[in-house]
Every structure is written in C-alpha cells, then in structure tokens.
Design a protein around this motif. Structure first.
Motif, PDB file in Angstrom:
ATOM      1  N   ASP A  99      28.817  12.135  13.583  1.00 32.26           N
ATOM      2  CA  ASP A  99      29.609  13.186  12.667  1.00 32.26           C
ATOM      3  C   ASP A  99      28.832  14.283  12.643  1.00 32.26           C
ATOM      4  O   ASP A  99      29.563  15.627  12.913  1.00 32.26           O
ATOM      5  N   GLN A 100      27.543  14.343  12.678  1.00 32.40           N
ATOM      6  CA  GLN A 100      26.881  15.684  12.662  1.00 32.40           C
ATOM      7  C   GLN A 100      27.092  16.601  13.935  1.00 32.40           C
ATOM      8  O   GLN A 100      27.044  17.918  13.851  1.00 32.40           O
ATOM      9  N   LEU A 138      24.190   5.544  13.728  1.00 34.32           N
ATOM     10  CA  LEU A 138      24.730   6.190  15.156  1.00 34.32           C
ATOM     11  C   LEU A 138      26.084   7.135  14.476  1.00 34.32           C
ATOM     12  O   LEU A 138      26.402   8.230  14.969  1.00 34.32           O
ATOM     13  N   LYS A 139      26.910   6.424  13.500  1.00 30.30           N
ATOM     14  CA  LYS A 139      28.096   7.231  12.956  1.00 30.30           C
ATOM     15  C   LYS A 139      27.585   8.648  12.299  1.00 30.30           C
ATOM     16  O   LYS A 139      28.416   9.516  12.493  1.00 30.30           O
ATOM     17  N   SER A 140      26.719   8.629  11.664  1.00 29.50           N
ATOM     18  CA  SER A 140      26.255   9.826  10.834  1.00 29.50           C
ATOM     19  C   SER A 140      25.796  11.035  12.104  1.00 29.50           C
ATOM     20  O   SER A 140      26.203  11.858  11.887  1.00 29.50           O
ATOM     21  N   LEU A 173      29.486   9.226  21.204  1.00 21.37           N
ATOM     22  CA  LEU A 173      28.066   9.408  21.146  1.00 21.37           C
ATOM     23  C   LEU A 173      27.414   8.169  21.895  1.00 21.37           C
ATOM     24  O   LEU A 173      26.383   8.395  22.679  1.00 21.37           O
ATOM     25  N   ILE A 174      27.989   7.154  21.842  1.00 18.20           N
ATOM     26  CA  ILE A 174      27.544   5.739  22.525  1.00 18.20           C
ATOM     27  C   ILE A 174      27.383   5.797  23.924  1.00 18.20           C
ATOM     28  O   ILE A 174      26.547   5.657  24.725  1.00 18.20           O
TER      29      ILE A 174
END
Length: 62
Positions: free
Chosen positions: A21-22, A16-18, A30-31
């Motif tokens: 970041d993208q 999820l972090k990746s 995002l969550i």
C-alpha cells in the motif's frame, strides 16, 4: 500468467500488504517483485561463482 496459491501467517500478510500500500502496489505485485529480485540476485551469485571457479582454473593451469 500462472496463478499460484501461497499460504502465510496473517501477520506476514498484513506486513506485506502495508508495504504494498505504501508503494502503491498490489500485494500480488509486491510478492512478484520480491520473487524477481530474488531470482536476479541468484543469477548474479551464480555468475560470481562461475567467474571465481574460472579464475581458479586459470590460475591453477598457469
């Protein structure tokens, strides 16, 4: 805004972090986006079901 603690595997967090970041988002952003999209999809599904039931009732009464 209310804070909410969520536990997840390191693999899920990293994935999820990746993605966040993208997209230029924070992980929390995002969550939140994913959760709002889920809420919206549930609302759409509920409307479809209500319309279907309404059509069935109308057809049955005719």
């Amino acid at each position: 805004m209310v804070r909410f603690l969520i536990s997840m595997t390191e693999e899920l967090r990293n994935t999820l972090k990746s993605v966040a970041d993208q997209r230029g988002q924070t992980l929390c952003g995002l969550i939140r986006q994913i959760l709002w999209e889920w809420v919206d999809s549930r609302k759409q599904e509920e409307r479809k079901e209500a319309n279907h039931e309404e059509r069935k009732a109308t057809h049955k009464n005719n």
